[in-house]
Enzyme design. Sequence first.
Site, short mmCIF file in Angstrom:
data_model
loop_
_atom_site.label_atom_id
_atom_site.label_comp_id
_atom_site.label_asym_id
_atom_site.label_seq_id
_atom_site.Cartn_x
_atom_site.Cartn_y
_atom_site.Cartn_z
N HIS A 68 1.48 4.34 -2.79
CA HIS A 68 1.43 5.65 -2.91
C HIS A 68 2.71 6.05 -3.48
O HIS A 68 2.66 7.16 -4.39
CB HIS A 68 1.40 6.25 -1.51
CG HIS A 68 0.20 6.15 -0.69
ND1 HIS A 68 -1.15 6.41 -1.35
CD2 HIS A 68 -0.38 5.78 0.53
CE1 HIS A 68 -2.07 6.04 -0.37
NE2 HIS A 68 -1.56 5.69 0.63
N HIS A 107 -5.68 6.80 -2.42
CA HIS A 107 -6.60 5.93 -1.88
C HIS A 107 -7.97 5.84 -2.81
O HIS A 107 -8.32 6.80 -3.54
CB HIS A 107 -7.18 6.46 -0.67
CG HIS A 107 -6.16 6.38 0.53
ND1 HIS A 107 -5.58 7.42 1.40
CD2 HIS A 107 -5.21 5.52 0.72
CE1 HIS A 107 -4.79 7.16 2.11
NE2 HIS A 107 -4.45 5.69 2.01
N HIS A 137 0.79 -1.43 -0.16
CA HIS A 137 0.12 -0.11 0.07
C HIS A 137 0.95 1.25 -0.01
O HIS A 137 0.58 2.16 -0.70
CB HIS A 137 -0.87 -0.11 1.12
CG HIS A 137 -1.78 1.10 1.40
ND1 HIS A 137 -3.17 1.09 1.12
CD2 HIS A 137 -1.32 2.28 1.95
CE1 HIS A 137 -3.57 2.23 1.59
NE2 HIS A 137 -2.69 3.01 1.98
N GLU A 138 1.82 1.44 0.75
CA GLU A 138 2.59 2.46 0.99
C GLU A 138 3.70 2.68 -0.51
O GLU A 138 3.90 3.86 -0.71
CB GLU A 138 3.73 2.54 2.29
CG GLU A 138 2.81 2.54 3.52
CD GLU A 138 1.66 3.47 3.63
OE1 GLU A 138 1.95 4.46 3.16
OE2 GLU A 138 0.77 3.31 4.27
#
Length: 616
Positions: A222, A228, A218-219
């Site tokens: 980014h 998101h 997830h990070e």
Amino acid sequence: MRRFCRLLFLNSLLSISICKAQNPAHLVADEFKEHFNVEEKQLETVEELLLKMKKLAHSRSFAGREFGHDAVEDSKKEVAISTQQGTIDKKVSPFLFEGDIFLSRRQAVDILKALSKDKTKRLRRSFVSDKTATWKSLPIKYRFHESIDFYTISQIIAAIRFWEDSTCITFENVSDAPVGDYIEFFSGQGCYSMIGRNGGRQGISIGESCVKMGVIEHEIGHALGLWHEQSRPDALGYVSIERDFILPSYISDFLQRDDEIDTLGIPYDLGSVMHYGSTAFSVDQKSKTVVTRDSLYQQTIGQREKLSFYDVATINTAYCKEECKSEKTECEYGGYMRPSKCSECLCPDGLGGEKCEKNEDAKNAECGGILELSDEWKTIESPNYPDPGYEADQKCSWLLKAPKGKRVEIEFIEDFSFLCTSTCVDFVELKISDDLRNTGFRFCCYDKPEISFVSQIDTAIVIFRSQLSADIGFKIQVRSTESEPRTTIAPTIITTTMAPITVDTPNVWADWGEWSMCSRTCGGCGIRSRVRSCRSKKCEGRRQEFGTCNLKACPVDKHCAKLLSNNRLCNGKVCTKNDIAISSCDAPQCCPPFVNVDGMCQSDQENHHDELWLSI
């Protein structure tokens, strides 16, 4: 400065060693300045812009209420964007947008400007729309800060491998800070990252509560440019935001935006690893703040197991259009040629085989298959149903095919029981829409779904997945039918197809280069790496490999202490027990899973030294 070591045993299987320096005077601003290319003034500006954003959104949503009072009250409560991701550290919260995003000054200004305007037109614009924020050269260089422990490093590398295997993006580990753009992984106060490439040193914080592959993916997502999922301008067609249950001072973290986000034609995915959970920023961590329009998706949102098919497709559409151009796409059910290896298909979850023509191979169980359906009922059940039931870390999938012109009917029968969590961790998933690429309904807990499900087309997929516990599981009956499909949200069809890459010459790799310096001086938790270059247009295989190093046990540190924690689930239900014991470090130390044997760190797992890093 006093030091402490923490040794955690999770589910009696995993061990984590964490050593840090304690410094009560450490300012949170220093964390950002140390790991990001940002100065004090820039940091203050971003904090001020975020505060303005919060006040403006608060005044529009809660007219007449005092922001300052709400902010003070909200600061006393724990907040998280998903139950599958750690809580947001209060010390870094003022610097973060949407809970885990450290904005650049430019991004903060743009969002505040957009919020200040009354926009009535929404463009279909989950990826950063600023083209300067994409990474221009590959591989993306990254390094590990000394605050990162051995186990976390292994999880980060595994997450990077997943990104590399699924996309054309490549990464290269470096020992020292390089010139130019690079990512620095560090153990900070929580989980957070920046959006896209921002220039120079760019940190990704993987704090103690973030050491999970899906959270790390997830990070990294980014950093590659993903926002998101529920921030997309089309999000309100799939979820509703329950303002009454949101901590008032965090209402600005629920904006839908168009100027900063480009969907790239990828459908909205409620199973995205980038999606908020149902209780994000909740007043009591229980009330739902994000409610799915179709209630059957409610326990799908917020997962942090792994990237979804459409998460990967977004990055491949943004970065990898030129890959696999010369390959004829023969992948079925919406699969496409894998950009990292054009001879293989990248298949939607639940599908496998050379052309995505069959069910995905089972994991740690004998289950799954292809079922040709008729009017007669057939049954499917989870491993060892109902007694002794399924075990942790299993996966099965079934590809269900009805005759042409008919559909698939599914009914749950008999006992039903899974580990109960607000976002399903152990579950059975039904993919019954006309887009088998998208995530389906996920069911868990103890209430058996009572309705009859009918697919939109003549094909459906059933997936069983257990991550944490053992329980009864499920049993369903399936058959073909002429009944009308159950009405559900129809996902938008992808409009941007993957451009299939020319491989003119066979694999020609150069010799491996020299090993880098070891990242640790002792203890066995150090790593080193070496790279090789591809001398042909395209090469298959790894361009970088890792190895352990400096296996001598670390000297005794009289100021060190160990915190032993044992967390475990009991009887497959929601039950956690914590045992804590303190002991001194009175012998030369090794990082788990290594143990001190005559002053050298050795693994109690056969061939662990040689194979751990090379196999990741």
